[in-house]
Design a protein around this motif. Structure first.
Motif, PDB file in Angstrom:
ATOM      1  N   ARG A  76       1.106  -1.193   0.177  1.00 57.45           N
ATOM      2  CA  ARG A  76       0.018  -0.084  -0.227  1.00 57.45           C
ATOM      3  C   ARG A  76       0.894   1.241  -0.023  1.00 57.45           C
ATOM      4  O   ARG A  76       1.818   1.286   0.653  1.00 57.45           O
ATOM      5  CB  ARG A  76      -0.888  -0.061   1.400  1.00 57.45           C
ATOM      6  N   VAL A  77       0.310   2.267  -0.735  1.00 56.55           N
ATOM      7  CA  VAL A  77       1.012   3.519  -0.521  1.00 56.55           C
ATOM      8  C   VAL A  77      -0.007   4.444   0.015  1.00 56.55           C
ATOM      9  O   VAL A  77      -1.082   4.790  -0.958  1.00 56.55           O
ATOM     10  CB  VAL A  77       1.659   4.086  -2.014  1.00 56.55           C
ATOM     11  N   VAL A  78       0.126   4.907   1.323  1.00 52.26           N
ATOM     12  CA  VAL A  78      -0.883   5.565   1.853  1.00 52.26           C
ATOM     13  C   VAL A  78      -0.721   7.059   1.566  1.00 52.26           C
ATOM     14  O   VAL A  78       0.191   7.675   1.764  1.00 52.26           O
ATOM     15  CB  VAL A  78      -0.729   5.503   3.241  1.00 52.26           C
ATOM     16  N   ASP A  79      -1.693   7.626   0.808  1.00 53.73           N
ATOM     17  CA  ASP A  79      -1.854   9.129   0.549  1.00 53.73           C
ATOM     18  C   ASP A  79      -2.460   9.916   1.841  1.00 53.73           C
ATOM     19  O   ASP A  79      -3.440   9.755   2.498  1.00 53.73           O
ATOM     20  CB  ASP A  79      -2.713   9.566  -0.454  1.00 53.73           C
ATOM     21  N   ILE A  80      -1.300  10.621   2.474  1.00 53.55           N
ATOM     22  CA  ILE A  80      -1.622  11.485   3.789  1.00 53.55           C
ATOM     23  C   ILE A  80      -2.127  13.021   3.563  1.00 53.55           C
ATOM     24  O   ILE A  80      -2.530  13.654   4.365  1.00 53.55           O
ATOM     25  CB  ILE A  80      -0.618  11.497   4.741  1.00 53.55           C
ATOM     26  N   SER A  81      -2.283  13.309   2.151  1.00 51.77           N
ATOM     27  CA  SER A  81      -2.566  14.622   1.837  1.00 51.77           C
ATOM     28  C   SER A  81      -3.858  14.881   2.456  1.00 51.77           C
ATOM     29  O   SER A  81      -4.739  13.948   2.521  1.00 51.77           O
ATOM     30  CB  SER A  81      -2.741  14.787   0.345  1.00 51.77           C
ATOM     31  N   GLY A  93       1.097   0.824  19.400  1.00 50.40           N
ATOM     32  CA  GLY A  93      -0.144  -0.163  19.339  1.00 50.40           C
ATOM     33  C   GLY A  93      -0.922  -0.220  18.097  1.00 50.40           C
ATOM     34  O   GLY A  93      -0.370  -0.419  17.106  1.00 50.40           O
ATOM     35  N   ASP A  94      -2.345   0.466  18.061  1.00 52.88           N
ATOM     36  CA  ASP A  94      -2.763   0.536  16.682  1.00 52.88           C
ATOM     37  C   ASP A  94      -2.785   1.717  16.117  1.00 52.88           C
ATOM     38  O   ASP A  94      -3.664   2.093  15.360  1.00 52.88           O
ATOM     39  CB  ASP A  94      -4.291  -0.019  16.890  1.00 52.88           C
ATOM     40  N   GLU A  95      -1.760   2.631  16.502  1.00 51.15           N
ATOM     41  CA  GLU A  95      -1.846   4.000  15.893  1.00 51.15           C
ATOM     42  C   GLU A  95      -0.245   4.200  15.414  1.00 51.15           C
ATOM     43  O   GLU A  95       0.769   3.637  15.999  1.00 51.15           O
ATOM     44  CB  GLU A  95      -1.953   5.156  17.153  1.00 51.15           C
ATOM     45  N   LEU A  96      -0.179   4.980  14.201  1.00 52.52           N
ATOM     46  CA  LEU A  96       1.268   5.279  13.864  1.00 52.52           C
ATOM     47  C   LEU A  96       1.246   7.086  13.949  1.00 52.52           C
ATOM     48  O   LEU A  96       0.510   7.386  13.264  1.00 52.52           O
ATOM     49  CB  LEU A  96       1.102   4.984  12.294  1.00 52.52           C
ATOM     50  N   THR A 109      -1.477  11.320  13.553  1.00 49.79           N
ATOM     51  CA  THR A 109      -1.926  10.134  13.827  1.00 49.79           C
ATOM     52  C   THR A 109      -2.843   9.397  13.056  1.00 49.79           C
ATOM     53  O   THR A 109      -3.768   9.999  12.555  1.00 49.79           O
ATOM     54  CB  THR A 109      -2.521  10.161  15.159  1.00 49.79           C
ATOM     55  N   LEU A 110      -2.365   8.108  12.401  1.00 49.60           N
ATOM     56  CA  LEU A 110      -3.108   7.250  11.694  1.00 49.60           C
ATOM     57  C   LEU A 110      -3.274   6.099  12.317  1.00 49.60           C
ATOM     58  O   LEU A 110      -2.822   5.490  12.967  1.00 49.60           O
ATOM     59  CB  LEU A 110      -2.350   6.723  10.406  1.00 49.60           C
ATOM     60  N   ASN A 111      -4.785   5.814  12.060  1.00 52.23           N
ATOM     61  CA  ASN A 111      -4.998   4.555  12.616  1.00 52.23           C
ATOM     62  C   ASN A 111      -4.685   3.216  11.407  1.00 52.23           C
ATOM     63  O   ASN A 111      -5.068   3.560  10.581  1.00 52.23           O
ATOM     64  CB  ASN A 111      -6.741   4.381  12.543  1.00 52.23           C
ATOM     65  N   LEU A 112      -3.982   2.214  12.423  1.00 53.59           N
ATOM     66  CA  LEU A 112      -3.333   1.297  11.575  1.00 53.59           C
ATOM     67  C   LEU A 112      -4.139   0.333  10.904  1.00 53.59           C
ATOM     68  O   LEU A 112      -3.691  -0.606  10.145  1.00 53.59           O
ATOM     69  CB  LEU A 112      -2.042   0.585  12.279  1.00 53.59           C
ATOM     70  N   PRO A 117      -6.703   9.288   8.903  1.00 54.08           N
ATOM     71  CA  PRO A 117      -5.992  10.017   9.976  1.00 54.08           C
ATOM     72  C   PRO A 117      -7.034  10.158  11.253  1.00 54.08           C
ATOM     73  O   PRO A 117      -8.256  10.145  11.243  1.00 54.08           O
ATOM     74  CB  PRO A 117      -6.057  11.406   9.285  1.00 54.08           C
ATOM     75  N   ALA A 118      -6.547  10.050  12.449  1.00 54.62           N
ATOM     76  CA  ALA A 118      -7.105  10.123  13.668  1.00 54.62           C
ATOM     77  C   ALA A 118      -6.986  11.804  14.260  1.00 54.62           C
ATOM     78  O   ALA A 118      -7.027  11.825  15.406  1.00 54.62           O
ATOM     79  CB  ALA A 118      -6.904   9.062  14.753  1.00 54.62           C
TER      80      ALA A 118
END
Length: 306
Positions: A76-81, A93-96, A109-112, A117-118
């Motif tokens: 996966r390539v996650v687009d964070i824009s 944990g379950d967050e990046l 913060t991203l939910n893995l 985005p969180a």
């Protein structure tokens, strides 16, 4: 296993314990920092800039690349824009958690489970770059601002600023999270910080300006000395080793390649990514034992399975 991001080659690579290449994964330009998710057994790599480096770069990157080491493929390539300029990152944990240069400087913060985005915590500085985190708090090194930022990951808000002398570069927590080591940007100082009170205990004087920081399992701390980067005439950097409790320098200016940006260790050795090499340093003699050729622009280095 040694996992590296290579900014110059735009690759994530893996070497086995004999320093033989296992895999080379081509990524978008240009990966800077990677982290390993032990729960999902995945590697995350940030695409910080399209080209160049902090002081001289093109457009910001807006992606986090997900690599599966079981198949050595990008899953996966996650687009964070609209977030951009992601650099250091930490799996909790379950967050990046990802430091970004956009939004006035922030911690995203991203939910893995979903990679959605969180939310983000504003840092309010132009160059947040480095990150150390626990499940409750995060610390960022901010380059152009003379403080380390303290962030509350539970309530998602800024908590405090810990003064440094000039800017703040890389930082790292000790094994139990009770001490934070943070590098000053323009003075040869390593700050030793109590994470219960988030106050400086002492500042250790180093042989040269520090850049990256790595805490060893015996309480010693390795810092890299990054010389001014010039592609035409790269200057070799070095590492020094200090005992932060006593303030003594254990080993001084051990030569490694140009631009030492990644440091890892095991019981016997310290490993340093710099330019196109990884130097293997014996922890008993503090001498370079082996120099391994790696892809260009070696940046972050993580060690798995030891």
């Amino acid at each position: 296993m040694f996992i590296s991001c290579h900014q110059g080659a735009s690759t994530v690579t893996a070497l086995d314990d004999e320093f033989e290449l296992i895999a080379r994964v081509k990524t978008p330009s240009q990966p800077h920092v990677c982290a390993f998710d032990t729960k999902r057994e995945l590697i995350y790599a940030t695409i910080t800039y399209r080209d160049g480096w902090y002081n001289e770069h093109g457009d910001h990157g807006e992606e986090i690349v997900v690599v599966d080491p079981a198949t050595w493929t990008i899953t996966r390539v996650v687009d964070i824009s609209p977030y951009a300029g992601p650099h250091d990152l930490s799996v909790q944990g379950d967050e990046l958690h990802v430091v970004c240069e956009s939004h006035g400087g922030c911690l995203l913060t991203l939910n893995l489970d979903t990679f959605e985005p969180a939310g983000h915590i504003p840092i309010g500085v132009p160059g947040p770059h480095w990150l150390a985190a626990t499940s409750a708090k995060a610390y960022t090194g901010n380059k152009e601002r003379a403080f380390v930022s303290v962030l509350d990951l539970v309530e998602r808000r800024p908590l405090k600023r810990i003064p440094t002398r000039t800017g703040s570069e890389d930082l790292e927590l000790n094994a139990d999270g009770s001490i934070l080591y943070a590098a000053d940007r323009d003075e040869p100082l390593l700050f030793v910080i109590d994470t219960e009170t988030d106050t400086e205990i002492r500042a250790v004087t180093l042989p040269g300006n520090p850049h990256n920081v790595h805490a060893l399992d015996d309480g010693l701390v390795v810092v890299s000395h990054f010389r001014q980067w010039d592609y035409d005439r790269p200057q070799d950097g070095s590492i020094s080793v200090t005992d932060p409790e006593s303030g003594q320098i254990v080993a001084r200016e051990i030569p490694v390649g140009a631009a030492p940006l990644g440091i890892a260790s095991d019981a016997d050795h310290v490993y340093v990514n710099a330019g196109t090499t990884m130097s293997v340093v014996d922890r008993k003699t503090w001498q370079v034992e082996t120099v391994v050729d790696v892809d260009a622009g070696a940046h972050e280095l993580i060690l798995l399975g030891r």
